[in-house]
Design an enzyme around this catalytic site. Structure first.
Site, PDB file in Angstrom:
ATOM      1  N   ASN A  45       4.931  -2.320  14.942  1.00 32.76           N
ATOM      2  CA  ASN A  45       3.884  -1.756  14.590  1.00 32.76           C
ATOM      3  C   ASN A  45       3.874  -0.252  13.859  1.00 32.76           C
ATOM      4  O   ASN A  45       3.933   0.550  15.002  1.00 32.76           O
ATOM      5  CB  ASN A  45       2.334  -2.547  14.577  1.00 32.76           C
ATOM      6  CG  ASN A  45       2.028  -2.522  16.251  1.00 32.76           C
ATOM      7  OD1 ASN A  45       2.862  -1.871  16.823  1.00 32.76           O
ATOM      8  ND2 ASN A  45       0.865  -2.585  16.145  1.00 32.76           N
ATOM      9  N   GLU A  47       0.652   2.172  13.056  1.00 33.16           N
ATOM     10  CA  GLU A  47      -0.710   2.465  13.028  1.00 33.16           C
ATOM     11  C   GLU A  47      -0.598   4.083  12.738  1.00 33.16           C
ATOM     12  O   GLU A  47       0.201   5.095  12.107  1.00 33.16           O
ATOM     13  CB  GLU A  47      -1.455   2.387  14.169  1.00 33.16           C
ATOM     14  CG  GLU A  47      -1.226   0.786  14.425  1.00 33.16           C
ATOM     15  CD  GLU A  47      -2.638   0.605  15.800  1.00 33.16           C
ATOM     16  OE1 GLU A  47      -2.590   1.358  16.402  1.00 33.16           O
ATOM     17  OE2 GLU A  47      -2.780  -0.583  16.294  1.00 33.16           O
ATOM     18  N   CYS A  56       2.390  -3.682   9.598  1.00 28.29           N
ATOM     19  CA  CYS A  56       2.647  -4.464  11.095  1.00 28.29           C
ATOM     20  C   CYS A  56       4.334  -4.235  11.590  1.00 28.29           C
ATOM     21  O   CYS A  56       4.597  -4.243  10.538  1.00 28.29           O
ATOM     22  CB  CYS A  56       2.000  -5.917  11.017  1.00 28.29           C
ATOM     23  SG  CYS A  56       0.121  -6.053  10.822  1.00 28.29           S
ATOM     24  N   GLU A  58       5.438  -7.158  11.460  1.00 23.92           N
ATOM     25  CA  GLU A  58       6.523  -7.967  10.790  1.00 23.92           C
ATOM     26  C   GLU A  58       7.221  -7.668   9.222  1.00 23.92           C
ATOM     27  O   GLU A  58       8.084  -7.670   9.326  1.00 23.92           O
ATOM     28  CB  GLU A  58       5.916  -9.970  10.590  1.00 23.92           C
ATOM     29  CG  GLU A  58       5.302  -9.968  11.774  1.00 23.92           C
ATOM     30  CD  GLU A  58       4.521  -9.891  12.762  1.00 23.92           C
ATOM     31  OE1 GLU A  58       3.666  -9.138  12.808  1.00 23.92           O
ATOM     32  OE2 GLU A  58       3.367 -10.911  12.813  1.00 23.92           O
ATOM     33  N   CYS A  99       1.067 -10.615   6.950  1.00 24.32           N
ATOM     34  CA  CYS A  99       2.217 -10.860   6.936  1.00 24.32           C
ATOM     35  C   CYS A  99       2.812 -12.366   6.306  1.00 24.32           C
ATOM     36  O   CYS A  99       4.056 -12.465   5.910  1.00 24.32           O
ATOM     37  CB  CYS A  99       2.455 -10.277   8.245  1.00 24.32           C
ATOM     38  SG  CYS A  99       2.463  -9.061   8.651  1.00 24.32           S
TER      39      CYS A  99
HETATM   40  N1  THU Z   1      -0.115  -6.703  13.796  1.00 30.44           N
HETATM   41  C1  THU Z   1       0.975  -6.131  14.182  1.00 30.44           C
HETATM   42  O1  THU Z   1       2.159  -5.700  13.908  1.00 30.44           O
HETATM   43  N2  THU Z   1       1.076  -7.698  13.886  1.00 30.44           N
HETATM   44  C2  THU Z   1       0.625  -8.476  13.190  1.00 30.44           C
HETATM   45  O2  THU Z   1       1.248  -9.931  13.012  1.00 30.44           O
HETATM   46  C3  THU Z   1      -0.996  -8.473  13.543  1.00 30.44           C
HETATM   47  C4  THU Z   1      -1.151  -7.454  13.759  1.00 30.44           C
HETATM   48  C5  THU Z   1      -0.085  -5.021  14.317  1.00 30.44           C
HETATM   49  C6  THU Z   1      -1.214  -3.942  13.473  1.00 30.44           C
HETATM   50  C7  THU Z   1      -2.430  -3.161  14.671  1.00 30.44           C
HETATM   51  O3  THU Z   1      -1.670  -2.020  13.944  1.00 30.44           O
HETATM   52  C8  THU Z   1      -2.931  -3.727  16.150  1.00 30.44           C
HETATM   53  O4  THU Z   1      -1.585  -5.528  15.267  1.00 30.44           O
HETATM   54  C9  THU Z   1      -3.709  -4.431  15.887  1.00 30.44           C
HETATM   55  O5  THU Z   1      -3.830  -5.213  15.229  1.00 30.44           O
END
Ligand code: THU
Length: 142
Positions: A45, A47, A56, A58, A99
């Site tokens: 991820n 941000e 995300c 994935e 995702c």
């Molecule tokens: N996140 C992911 O990377 N994959 C997911 O399927 C669920 C959420 C990340 C997004 C954000 O940076 C953090 O987790 C909290 O939501």
């Protein structure tokens, strides 16, 4: 998917999770995606201070694989760990709805999603279980 591929994916997801950029949520996610020809692509991820702009793990992994010319996939492993944030749990990390839709574009219903808490503690779900009745544009895959 054989045991070797599964272990390889879990290991790669935990390794790449170290690179996650998650200063806002404190939730560090790693993803390792297996192509049909046995290649592994990883993602984390990433941000952003404008929260919805973040991506995300994935979708990072899928973007890397598709950008390298791959479009057929067998499995993905997702790992997630909270850092200094007591509000976030430490359950098996499941892919979010966005995702799941993203996966539907490139994966059939037998695609396997491994949600790993550790190298030996994981759950495996098929895309058919996590994303039944997904939207498809004219039911077509390209
Ligand atoms: N996140 C992911 O990377 N994959 C997911 O399927 C669920 C959420 C990340 C997004 C954000 O940076 C953090 O987790 C909290 O939501």
């Amino acid at each position: 998917m054989n045991d070797l591929d599964r272990d390889k994916l879990i290991e790669a997801a935990f390794e790449v999770q170290k690179n996650a950029y998650a200063p806002y949520s404190g939730f560090y996610v790693g993803a390792a995606l297996l192509t049909e020809d046995g290649t592994v692509f990883t993602g984390t991820n990433v941000e952003n201070s404008s929260f919805p702009v973040g991506v995300c793990a994935e979708r990072s992994a899928f973007a890397a694989a598709v950008s390298s010319g791959h479009r057929k996939f067998t499995a993905i492993c997702v790992t997630g760990e909270r850092k200094n944030n007591p509000l976030l749990g430490s359950n098996y990390c499941m892919p979010c709805g966005m995702c799941r839709q993203f996966m539907t574009e490139f994966c059939d219903q037998n695609f396997e999603i491994i949600s790993a808490k550790s190298k030996t503690d994981y759950q495996i779900n098929k895309l058919s279980t996590l994303m039944p009745g997904a939207f498809m544009f004219f039911g077509t895959t390209f």
